[in-house]
Design a protein around this motif. Structure first.
Motif, PDB file in Angstrom:
ATOM      1  N   MET A  86       0.776  -1.149  -0.140  1.00  0.00           N
ATOM      2  CA  MET A  86       0.652  -0.048  -0.270  1.00  0.00           C
ATOM      3  C   MET A  86       0.599   1.305   0.017  1.00  0.00           C
ATOM      4  O   MET A  86       2.203   1.189   0.378  1.00  0.00           O
ATOM      5  CB  MET A  86      -0.963   0.159   0.990  1.00  0.00           C
ATOM      6  CG  MET A  86      -2.427   0.773   0.861  1.00  0.00           C
ATOM      7  SD  MET A  86      -3.804  -0.020   2.108  1.00  0.00           S
ATOM      8  CE  MET A  86      -2.553   0.559   3.997  1.00  0.00           C
ATOM      9  N   SER A  87       0.503   2.193  -0.733  1.00  0.00           N
ATOM     10  CA  SER A  87       1.335   3.381  -0.832  1.00  0.00           C
ATOM     11  C   SER A  87       1.484   3.843   0.847  1.00  0.00           C
ATOM     12  O   SER A  87       1.049   4.465   0.951  1.00  0.00           O
ATOM     13  CB  SER A  87       0.547   4.249  -1.561  1.00  0.00           C
ATOM     14  OG  SER A  87       0.456   3.783  -2.412  1.00  0.00           O
ATOM     15  N   LYS A  88       3.256   4.320   0.582  1.00  0.00           N
ATOM     16  CA  LYS A  88       3.561   4.948   1.917  1.00  0.00           C
ATOM     17  C   LYS A  88       2.678   6.214   1.954  1.00  0.00           C
ATOM     18  O   LYS A  88       2.245   7.095   0.869  1.00  0.00           O
ATOM     19  CB  LYS A  88       4.604   5.576   1.454  1.00  0.00           C
ATOM     20  CG  LYS A  88       5.017   6.279   2.999  1.00  0.00           C
ATOM     21  CD  LYS A  88       6.835   5.629   2.900  1.00  0.00           C
ATOM     22  CE  LYS A  88       7.758   6.958   2.844  1.00  0.00           C
ATOM     23  NZ  LYS A  88       9.321   6.559   3.249  1.00  0.00           N
ATOM     24  N   VAL A  89       1.933   6.978   3.004  1.00  0.00           N
ATOM     25  CA  VAL A  89       1.494   8.183   2.993  1.00  0.00           C
ATOM     26  C   VAL A  89       2.945   9.157   3.975  1.00  0.00           C
ATOM     27  O   VAL A  89       3.340   9.242   4.528  1.00  0.00           O
ATOM     28  CB  VAL A  89       0.002   7.643   3.726  1.00  0.00           C
ATOM     29  CG1 VAL A  89      -0.288   9.974   4.208  1.00  0.00           C
ATOM     30  CG2 VAL A  89      -0.524   7.150   3.212  1.00  0.00           C
ATOM     31  N   LYS A  90       3.094  10.281   2.575  1.00  0.00           N
ATOM     32  CA  LYS A  90       4.359  11.199   3.369  1.00  0.00           C
ATOM     33  C   LYS A  90       3.562  13.080   3.567  1.00  0.00           C
ATOM     34  O   LYS A  90       2.860  13.384   2.767  1.00  0.00           O
ATOM     35  CB  LYS A  90       5.284  10.724   3.258  1.00  0.00           C
ATOM     36  CG  LYS A  90       6.318  11.287   1.936  1.00  0.00           C
ATOM     37  CD  LYS A  90       7.290  11.087   1.214  1.00  0.00           C
ATOM     38  CE  LYS A  90       7.172  11.608   0.150  1.00  0.00           C
ATOM     39  NZ  LYS A  90       8.917  11.310  -0.784  1.00  0.00           N
ATOM     40  N   VAL A  91       4.527  13.176   4.577  1.00  0.00           N
ATOM     41  CA  VAL A  91       4.627  15.214   4.082  1.00  0.00           C
ATOM     42  C   VAL A  91       5.944  15.160   4.365  1.00  0.00           C
ATOM     43  O   VAL A  91       7.237  14.886   4.968  1.00  0.00           O
ATOM     44  CB  VAL A  91       3.848  14.833   5.504  1.00  0.00           C
ATOM     45  CG1 VAL A  91       4.300  16.696   5.824  1.00  0.00           C
ATOM     46  CG2 VAL A  91       2.505  14.608   6.641  1.00  0.00           C
ATOM     47  N   ALA A  92       6.210  16.415   3.213  1.00  0.00           N
ATOM     48  CA  ALA A  92       7.572  16.237   2.742  1.00  0.00           C
ATOM     49  C   ALA A  92       7.428  18.117   2.910  1.00  0.00           C
ATOM     50  O   ALA A  92       7.059  18.529   2.069  1.00  0.00           O
ATOM     51  CB  ALA A  92       8.240  15.537   2.000  1.00  0.00           C
ATOM     52  N   ALA A  93       9.238  18.708   3.089  1.00  0.00           N
ATOM     53  CA  ALA A  93       9.849  19.712   3.058  1.00  0.00           C
ATOM     54  C   ALA A  93       8.729  20.913   3.395  1.00  0.00           C
ATOM     55  O   ALA A  93       8.073  21.391   2.808  1.00  0.00           O
ATOM     56  CB  ALA A  93      10.069  19.734   1.872  1.00  0.00           C
ATOM     57  N   PHE A  94       7.873  20.055   4.813  1.00  0.00           N
ATOM     58  CA  PHE A  94       6.647  21.050   5.309  1.00  0.00           C
ATOM     59  C   PHE A  94       7.748  22.160   6.771  1.00  0.00           C
ATOM     60  O   PHE A  94       8.322  21.633   7.852  1.00  0.00           O
ATOM     61  CB  PHE A  94       6.457  20.022   6.174  1.00  0.00           C
ATOM     62  CG  PHE A  94       4.613  20.439   6.762  1.00  0.00           C
ATOM     63  CD1 PHE A  94       3.659  21.340   5.867  1.00  0.00           C
ATOM     64  CD2 PHE A  94       4.375  21.601   8.094  1.00  0.00           C
ATOM     65  CE1 PHE A  94       2.330  21.894   6.288  1.00  0.00           C
ATOM     66  CE2 PHE A  94       3.462  22.027   7.945  1.00  0.00           C
ATOM     67  CZ  PHE A  94       2.587  22.351   7.390  1.00  0.00           C
ATOM     68  N   SER A  95       7.693  23.247   6.572  1.00  0.00           N
ATOM     69  CA  SER A  95       8.318  24.230   7.096  1.00  0.00           C
ATOM     70  C   SER A  95       7.456  24.270   8.171  1.00  0.00           C
ATOM     71  O   SER A  95       6.186  24.716   8.187  1.00  0.00           O
ATOM     72  CB  SER A  95       8.827  25.352   6.131  1.00  0.00           C
ATOM     73  OG  SER A  95       9.047  24.910   5.170  1.00  0.00           O
ATOM     74  N   ILE A  96       7.796  24.452   9.556  1.00  0.00           N
ATOM     75  CA  ILE A  96       7.459  25.379  10.382  1.00  0.00           C
ATOM     76  C   ILE A  96       8.697  26.093  11.472  1.00  0.00           C
ATOM     77  O   ILE A  96       9.797  25.793  11.038  1.00  0.00           O
ATOM     78  CB  ILE A  96       6.998  24.220  11.540  1.00  0.00           C
ATOM     79  CG1 ILE A  96       8.308  23.091  12.072  1.00  0.00           C
ATOM     80  CG2 ILE A  96       5.607  23.361  11.201  1.00  0.00           C
ATOM     81  CD1 ILE A  96       8.019  22.012  12.867  1.00  0.00           C
ATOM     82  N   SER A  97       7.599  26.910  12.011  1.00  0.00           N
ATOM     83  CA  SER A  97       8.972  27.977  13.093  1.00  0.00           C
ATOM     84  C   SER A  97       9.458  27.289  14.218  1.00  0.00           C
ATOM     85  O   SER A  97       9.317  25.792  14.437  1.00  0.00           O
ATOM     86  CB  SER A  97       7.828  29.078  13.436  1.00  0.00           C
ATOM     87  OG  SER A  97       7.115  28.714  14.484  1.00  0.00           O
ATOM     88  N   LEU A  98      10.636  27.712  14.887  1.00  0.00           N
ATOM     89  CA  LEU A  98      11.427  27.255  15.663  1.00  0.00           C
ATOM     90  C   LEU A  98      10.023  26.849  17.196  1.00  0.00           C
ATOM     91  O   LEU A  98      10.068  26.420  18.115  1.00  0.00           O
ATOM     92  CB  LEU A  98      12.420  28.176  16.807  1.00  0.00           C
ATOM     93  CG  LEU A  98      13.359  28.444  15.926  1.00  0.00           C
ATOM     94  CD1 LEU A  98      13.885  29.426  16.673  1.00  0.00           C
ATOM     95  CD2 LEU A  98      14.278  27.008  15.875  1.00  0.00           C
ATOM     96  N   ASP A  99       9.187  27.651  16.975  1.00  0.00           N
ATOM     97  CA  ASP A  99       8.296  27.855  18.344  1.00  0.00           C
ATOM     98  C   ASP A  99       7.298  26.627  17.800  1.00  0.00           C
ATOM     99  O   ASP A  99       5.730  26.750  18.294  1.00  0.00           O
ATOM    100  CB  ASP A  99       7.398  29.548  18.741  1.00  0.00           C
ATOM    101  CG  ASP A  99       7.143  29.854  17.643  1.00  0.00           C
ATOM    102  OD1 ASP A  99       7.618  29.917  16.557  1.00  0.00           O
ATOM    103  OD2 ASP A  99       7.021  31.027  17.722  1.00  0.00           O
ATOM    104  N   GLY A 100       6.645  26.300  16.090  1.00  0.00           N
ATOM    105  CA  GLY A 100       6.358  24.969  15.821  1.00  0.00           C
ATOM    106  C   GLY A 100       5.124  25.955  14.964  1.00  0.00           C
ATOM    107  O   GLY A 100       3.877  24.393  15.143  1.00  0.00           O
ATOM    108  N   PHE A 101       4.551  26.421  14.295  1.00  0.00           N
ATOM    109  CA  PHE A 101       3.458  27.009  13.945  1.00  0.00           C
ATOM    110  C   PHE A 101       3.935  26.387  12.616  1.00  0.00           C
ATOM    111  O   PHE A 101       4.994  26.684  11.509  1.00  0.00           O
ATOM    112  CB  PHE A 101       3.138  28.960  13.638  1.00  0.00           C
ATOM    113  CG  PHE A 101       3.186  29.104  15.490  1.00  0.00           C
ATOM    114  CD1 PHE A 101       2.011  28.829  16.216  1.00  0.00           C
ATOM    115  CD2 PHE A 101       3.797  29.740  16.307  1.00  0.00           C
ATOM    116  CE1 PHE A 101       1.010  29.156  16.892  1.00  0.00           C
ATOM    117  CE2 PHE A 101       3.313  30.096  17.714  1.00  0.00           C
ATOM    118  CZ  PHE A 101       2.401  29.240  17.662  1.00  0.00           C
ATOM    119  N   GLY A 102       2.985  26.006  11.607  1.00  0.00           N
ATOM    120  CA  GLY A 102       3.045  25.882  10.334  1.00  0.00           C
ATOM    121  C   GLY A 102       2.632  26.562   9.207  1.00  0.00           C
ATOM    122  O   GLY A 102       2.844  26.765   8.391  1.00  0.00           O
TER     123      GLY A 102
END
Lengths: 214, 214
Positions: free
Chosen positions: B1-17
């Motif tokens: 079954m296809s792997k499901v991924k998140v990639a190149a997702f940027s967040i701040s040092l304090d965790g905000f996307g």
């Protein structure tokens, strides 16, 4: 006036500065030790624990710098020991043995008075019952022209952050996911509090980040 | 079954996307663009926007890898556009012009039905009103033996995380403090969800972290 800083404070990728369930056998909470994996092998830490050797390099540089130019420390009650509520007696003298690694006056925040405790090597623990602002005043006075380091834990840091009393923080972001525990920044707005990233330096398996208030 | 991924997702040092106040002129919210400062100079991003040149190296490697072996995408409605509520008409075709950078089927989560939209270059937007689980089934079917990439935004990632449907996340932790906005992990227990850090790689001013579900 003395700069007030936090240094070599480890947090997980998901932002926790300690695990859940802190107690005598687990002073950093469940899995809390993993946050500090970068620190233990360093020459600085090995020396602190009476050993020789240890790694040199970026991680050790940051560990060593965290002790430089410090004139006084502030610690929360739970960083000093596992006892909650009134002191039963004066037998608990901290986690660090007879010669703690501070070698300076240390102001311990507590609701329960206790006489000052002088240890070997220049460390004296003063127990402050008048709150964080008074503790900082006393630490600044003791530090003279040097800096005040707030050692932690998380809830103490959060109190000083929300009171705009911390100038600089060196955080070590460890490749660990704790999932629960004491979160350093939840609900705090570091941008509104005036903090900006000053530098980020990759260490050996940890990211060193310094943020400063502008 | 296809792997499901998140990639190149940027967040701040304090965790905000993403920053607060997303709108047409500010699709990533206030200061949200700063999260992606590492991405814009890369050759991969420059090519996406029809330019030549751009940086090569670790950041570009991660940017390029984020597009490799992807058979289908899933996006939240707000990543597709600024329109809220029912579609007024079919004139909005995404932020990316006639030839979007996906070149694959893209499943857009929405509560409001709309016919599929075929763009140049192999991208077709399918609007899925049956929720994230159905969207993932359709994406897996379309991806065949390739992977499904969940593009975001934050609330979509959180939905898939809590449903245990993401296998791997590549996060780019940017030296930025947003203070407010959409927090990626608040209230989620990544440890209990089975994630462990797989690798951390310092880029140019950003920390690449891959976490995987065990």
């Amino acid at each position: 006036m003395s700069k007030v800083k936090v240094a070599a404070f480890s947090i997980s990728l998901d932002g926790f500065g300690a695990g859940p369930g802190q107690e005598l056998k687990n002073p950093l909470g469940v899995r809390g030790l993993e946050l500090h994996s970068w620190l233990f092998p360093t020459e600085t830490f090995q020396k602190m624990t009476g050993k020789s050797g240890g790694s040199v390099g970026i991680d050790n540089d940051f560990a060593a710098q965290s002790f430089e130019n410090i004139g006084a420390w502030i610690l929360g009650r739970n960083m000093f020991g596992p006892i909650r509520g009134p002191w039963q007696d004066d037998s608990w003298k901290g986690w660090w043995g007879d010669n703690p690694p501070f070698h300076k006056p240390v102001f311990v925040l507590t609701h329960h008075p206790r006489p000052a405790l002088t240890m070997q090597g220049g460390t004296t623990f003063y127990f402050v019952t008048d709150g964080p602002v008074v503790a900082l005043e006393r630490a600044r006075e003791a530090a003279k022209d040097k800096e005040v380091r707030i050692g932690g834990g998380v809830s103490v840091l959060r109190q000083y952050l929300t009171s705009n009393l911390i100038d600089e923080m060196h955080l070590a972001i460890s490749p660990v996911l704790l999932g629960e525990g004491e979160h350093l920044f939840n609900g705090l707005d570091l941008h509104k509090l005036g903090f900006v990233p000053y530098t980020t330096v990759p260490g050996d398996g940890v990211l060193h980040v310094i943020i400063r208030r502008t």
